[in-house]
Design a protein around this motif. Structure first.
Motif, short mmCIF file in Angstrom:
data_model
loop_
_atom_site.label_atom_id
_atom_site.label_comp_id
_atom_site.label_asym_id
_atom_site.label_seq_id
_atom_site.Cartn_x
_atom_site.Cartn_y
_atom_site.Cartn_z
N LEU A 39 -9.47 42.17 -42.88
CA LEU A 39 -10.15 41.75 -41.65
C LEU A 39 -9.28 40.81 -40.80
CD1 LEU A 39 -13.64 41.01 -43.22
CD2 LEU A 39 -13.16 42.74 -41.49
N THR A 40 -8.23 40.29 -41.39
CA THR A 40 -7.46 39.25 -40.70
C THR A 40 -6.79 39.79 -39.45
OG1 THR A 40 -5.60 39.75 -42.16
CG2 THR A 40 -7.03 37.92 -42.79
N TYR A 41 -6.27 41.01 -39.53
CA TYR A 41 -5.62 41.58 -38.33
C TYR A 41 -6.63 41.81 -37.22
CZ TYR A 41 -1.41 42.42 -41.11
OH TYR A 41 -0.29 42.29 -41.89
N LEU A 42 -7.84 42.15 -37.60
CA LEU A 42 -8.87 42.39 -36.59
C LEU A 42 -9.19 41.09 -35.86
CD1 LEU A 42 -11.16 44.75 -38.68
CD2 LEU A 42 -9.51 45.39 -36.93
N VAL A 43 -9.28 40.00 -36.64
CA VAL A 43 -9.54 38.68 -36.03
C VAL A 43 -8.40 38.33 -35.08
CG1 VAL A 43 -9.67 36.22 -36.54
CG2 VAL A 43 -10.94 37.85 -37.95
N ALA A 44 -7.17 38.54 -35.54
CA ALA A 44 -6.01 38.23 -34.68
C ALA A 44 -6.04 39.11 -33.44
CB ALA A 44 -4.72 38.44 -35.46
N GLY A 45 -6.42 40.37 -33.63
CA GLY A 45 -6.45 41.29 -32.50
C GLY A 45 -7.43 40.85 -31.43
N SER A 188 0.31 35.01 -35.06
CA SER A 188 1.68 34.72 -34.65
C SER A 188 2.49 36.01 -34.50
CB SER A 188 2.35 33.80 -35.66
OG SER A 188 2.34 34.40 -36.94
N TYR A 189 2.14 37.04 -35.27
CA TYR A 189 2.87 38.31 -35.16
C TYR A 189 2.21 39.24 -34.17
CZ TYR A 189 5.97 37.09 -38.95
OH TYR A 189 6.95 36.46 -39.71
N VAL A 190 0.87 39.30 -34.20
CA VAL A 190 0.17 40.21 -33.30
C VAL A 190 0.35 39.77 -31.85
CG1 VAL A 190 -2.09 41.18 -32.71
CG2 VAL A 190 -1.48 40.81 -35.10
N PRO A 329 2.31 30.01 -36.17
CA PRO A 329 1.13 30.22 -35.31
C PRO A 329 0.97 29.14 -34.24
CG PRO A 329 0.56 30.70 -37.55
CD PRO A 329 1.93 30.13 -37.58
N VAL A 330 1.36 27.91 -34.55
CA VAL A 330 1.22 26.84 -33.55
C VAL A 330 2.11 27.14 -32.35
CG1 VAL A 330 1.58 24.39 -33.11
CG2 VAL A 330 0.71 25.13 -35.32
N VAL A 331 3.34 27.54 -32.65
CA VAL A 331 4.28 27.86 -31.56
C VAL A 331 3.81 29.08 -30.81
CG1 VAL A 331 6.68 28.43 -31.07
CG2 VAL A 331 6.14 26.88 -32.95
#
Lengths: 353, 529
Positions: A39-45, A188-190, A329-331
């Motif tokens: 589910l993490t990629y979906l949240v990032a998306g 940070s990647y998405v 992710p902060v950057v």
């Protein structure tokens, strides 16, 4: 003037998200979110979709040009400063991805070859790709990325008999917080797709292009991490350096056909190297905007070599590459959300008198 | 007794229509003009053709007047010259007493289909060298150029390099006139244009640019015309000379133009909106723009049923992969990635290679180089000993090398498979490029294993993605992706489904047909004569 189509831009967006992420962060996501890591990629998306919307709104105010051009034209010095910041950001991404690929090849394929030799080969190809311009980048993407997606799509068929569906239960065992934390790492990647409006004009890269590209990238990442969960299990997968490679090693069709990892890695390597090519191109494009007299094509080789050196300087070993994922992710939030938000409010065309 | 005296006079000059300025002759053109005096002209041409023993100067007398016929014996059709020029001149003018103009000769006496008048010396010389006969008359400053071209040339035969099981059997010859005729037999349309060029300072080779003006991109035609106009060379003996002058990337190992001996292939590509270049003296016709995927297409694909054509086309794609990568993969796997092989195969290869003193790369280079040398020698061998040498190469070199422990048996198999695979590529110029590129792939594989192969492939891809053939991306169809063109790249759709022409070549008038699937209901007729 070089032009690419919307479809090509969409594929570039999908490639930027997918190619590097699949060897960089899955283990950390599995470690943080366990069986809910899919589910993490979906949240990032969802979060990155907001960033794309902001950038699309800004881009629609400057339809004919990319955002680098818009920034430099609208605000001479502040604009250049922002472009320079993005350029350094992208340069760091080039160094990170370059080191990541070199480490991967060194660990997985060529254990006895010096790391610097592998890096030089990668930089050589990356420079050739970036010098070719955006049309070449788009064609390289069209050549290799669909093949990679096809391979990922048939993985469930090849790994079907290794599935243990109980591995993904219980859902939300540790609560939603872990999923959100995983999403925070993944963003940070998405969010790298948010770089595309800076070198593609709004005519080519609209909101729907970005969303489709992100959707495709996130879908395949989710598919891979879900396969990791049901094949290897979250506890074992999170302890691997490259869980996706270990996943592919589980492919066993008969006694004769059981070593597909090198073949699939050979299909993936062109895509990741092309992705580093995009980033190098964006970096050189940014330098050209800051110093107008410079030719982006001519500085590509120099920037590539500096990136090679910095990739060894910034990361002493591959463990540091993993550690940077926790602070990055902060950057990324600054460049994917904060600056686009400021641009949304302040970057507008000069009022007509 | 009436003296039979034929006198020649110049044609009366017609006044120029108003508004059309008369071309003023430059002083340097005066030396290039023919004289009204036959003796002066004769001396001029004898000086020009000094020490040319094959140039014939034939005097013809009409009473007190003389005419001079100049021609090259080997280049003219002697019977045509005799029947349609000499005999009429000698027989009809024998009793003629009135003044005879060049117009009279052209319209009433000489019975050839084409007679031109030229006033310039150099053009007259060029006409004689081109196989025409030149008639010079006393009192006239015009030379009559009689089209009696002939000479001995090869007849129309089956193409040697592009044999097919099904399809037309005629191939181009060295005569450009015959070749254009063969093309006109296929395309009976006024839209087929043939623009003529003369290229080569000494050879003055006739070059024809052919295209369909309702299908081809005008910008491309203009560009190629400009490139042909810009060629400066002493002589053109083959279409390859033209190709190297006008291609986009001269340093690329991949050809950006296709050549063929088959009129049906030329006609098919012209109907897709491309252009063709015919060169006198060679049966190989150049065609462009092309894409990389055309190297895997043969004429026969379109004459056999599409199921068979598709299977064969996929076979070709698989064998192209083998031709380029098999030796490199063998080297990479046996040197770096032995764990990729199944155990039984690994043991078998290890046993075979145990006694070989060379590493895999050296072994591969020895065999591949020997194979290439054998192939090159085979081209030049007389047919009578060619078979024997093939057996020699296969049995002696292969078998003996294995028994001597120089190379291993798996390597012989690898090299043989690679050689066979390279022969499945229909286009020879594409096959050569693939063949040559496998050597750098082998070197990369020996140094860096599969990663080296990937790097080599990427560099090759970068080159191919950046290559263009007269403005058309070389990988057009796949990169950039054009769904309409995939129907002739990945597969060969039936003819009734091929409604549109490829968009890369024909921007206007893309619709080829209505595209009705054959069925009893869809019989519209309209083709009967």
């Amino acid at each position: 003037m070089e032009r690419i189509s919307e479809r090509q831009a969409m594929l570039i967006g999908a490639g930027i998200i997918f190619d590097a992420t699949l060897i960089s962060i899955p283990a950390q996501l599995l470690g943080v979110a366990h069986q809910d890591a899919w589910l993490t990629y979906l949240v990032a998306g969802v979060a990155v979709a907001a960033s794309l919307w902001l950038l699309s709104r800004v881009g629609s105010r400057f339809v004919e040009v990319d955002l680098y051009e818009a920034l430099v034209t609208r605000f001479k010095w502040v604009g250049r400063m922002v472009v320079l910041m993005y350029t350094f950001f992208v340069f760091f991404l080039v160094c990170r991805d370059l080191r990541m690929v070199s480490d991967f090849v060194n660990i997985h394929l060529l254990q006895k070859t010096p790391l610097v030799v592998i890096s030089i080969l990668v930089v050589l190809v990356v420079v050739f790709i970036a010098r070719g311009g955006v049309e070449l980048l788009a064609r390289m993407t069209e050549l290799y990325l669909p093949l990679l997606f096809f391979v990922v799509l048939i993985l469930p068929l090849l790994l079907g008999k290794e599935f243990e569906l109980r591995y993904y239960k219980p859902i939300f065992e540790h609560g939603v917080g872990d999923v959100l934390e995983g999403g925070w790492l993944a963003v940070s990647y998405v969010s790298e797709i948010a770089l595309l409006p800076f070198f593609l004009s709004h005519k080519v890269f609209r909101l729907r292009t970005g969303l489709y590209g992100m959707g495709i990238g996130v879908f395949f990442l989710t598919l891979l991490i879900a396969l990791n969960i049901v094949t290897l299990g979250p506890h074992i997968a999170s302890r691997f350096m490259y869980p996706n490679i270990e996943l592919i090693r589980q492919i066993r069709i008969t006694d004769f056909l059981d070593r597909f990892d090198i073949a699939i890695v050979s299909i993936w390597l062109p895509s990741i190297i092309t992705k580093i090519g995009y980033l190098l191109y964006i970096c050189c494009h940014g330098i050209k905007r800051v110093t107008p007299g410079m030719s982006a094509k001519q500085i590509t080789t120099a920037v590539g070599l500096v990136a090679l050196t910095c990739s060894f300087w910034f990361f002493e070993n591959s463990i540091q590459l993993i550690k940077v994922n926790y602070v990055w992710p902060v950057v990324a939030t600054l460049f994917a959300f904060v600056l686009p938000l400021l641009m949304f409010f302040f970057l507008k065309p000069k009022p007509m008198r | 007794m009436t003296r039979n005296r034929t006198r020649f006079k110049a044609d009366t000059k017609q006044p120029e229509p108003s508004g059309t300025p008369e071309p003023t002759e430059r002083p340097e053109d005066e030396g290039n003009q023919l004289s009204k005096q036959l003796l002066q002209n004769r001396e001029m041409f004898q000086e020009a053709f000094k020490n040319c023993s094959d140039v014939v100067f034939r005097e013809i007398r009409f009473g007190q007047e003389t005419a001079l016929l100049v021609f090259i014996d080997a280049l003219v059709n002697a019977s045509n010259l005799h029947d349609n020029a000499l005999r009429p001149l000698l027989q009809q003018l024998r009793g003629e007493t009135d003044e005879v103009t060049a117009l009279d000769l052209e319209e009433r006496v000489i019975t050839l289909s084409q007679v031109l008048k030229i006033r310039k010396r150099q053009e007259s010389i060029d006409a004689v060298l081109d196989g025409n006969a030149m008639l010079l008359l006393d009192g006239l400053d015009d030379a009559l150029i009689l089209n009696v071209s002939g000479g001995t040339r090869r007849g129309v035969e089956e193409p040697v390099t592009e044999a097919s099981v099904r399809g037309p059997r005629e191939g181009f010859t060295e005569s450009i006139g015959t070749n254009i005729g063969l093309l006109r037999f296929k395309i009976k349309s006024e839209h087929l244009k043939t623009v003529s060029f003369s290229i080569g300072e000494h050879t003055k080779t006739r070059v024809l640019l052919c295209y369909m003006d309702n299908l081809a991109d005008p910008a491309v035609i203009e560009e190629v015309s400009k490139r042909l106009d810009g060629i400066e060379i002493d002589g053109v003996l083959e279409s390859a000379y033209i190709e190297e002058f006008i291609e986009d990337e001269p340093y690329s190992p991949f050809p950006q133009m296709q050549y063929t001996e088959r009129p049906d292939t030329v006609a098919a590509l012209l109907l897709e909106g491309r252009f063709a270049i015919f060169v006198d003296g060679t049966p190989f016709v150049l065609m462009a723009p092309i894409s990389f995927w055309q190297f895997f297409q043969a004429s026969e694909d379109y004459y056999e049923r599409y199921f068979i054509a598709n299977l064969i086309r996929w076979l070709r794609y698989a064998f192209v992969f083998i031709a380029l990568y098999l030796p490199a993969l063998y080297i990479a796997i046996t040197t770096y990635h032995q764990d990729m092989l199944p155990t039984s195969l690994l043991l078998s290869v290890a046993t075979a290679r145990e006694s070989i003193p060379f590493p895999a790369i050296v072994e591969a280079l020895i065999m591949e180089t020997a194979f290439e040398a054998l192939r090159e020698a085979g081209i030049r061998l007389p047919k009578t000993v060619g078979q024997a040498v093939s057996i020699l190469g296969a049995l002696v070199i292969g078998q003996a090398a294995v028994q001597a422990g120089i190379v291993s048996a798996p390597m012989v198999i690898i090299v043989s498979m690679t050689g066979i695979a390279s022969f499945t590529i229909p286009r020879f110029n594409g096959a050569i490029a693939i063949r040559m590129l496998r050597f750098p792939m082998m070197v990369m594989a020996s140094a860096f294993g599969v990663f080296g192969i990937v790097i080599g492939t990427l560099l090759l891809s970068v080159h191919l993605c950046g290559l263009r053939s007269f403005g058309v991306p070389y990988l057009s169809g796949i990169a950039p992706l054009k769904l309409n063109e995939l129907k002739d790249i990945l597969i060969r759709v039936p003819w009734w489904k091929s409604v549109l022409r490829p968009s890369s070549y024909s921007k206007a008038n893309r619709k080829r047909m209505r595209g009705l699937k054959p069925s009893p209901e869809n019989r519209t007729g309209g083709n009967r004569e």
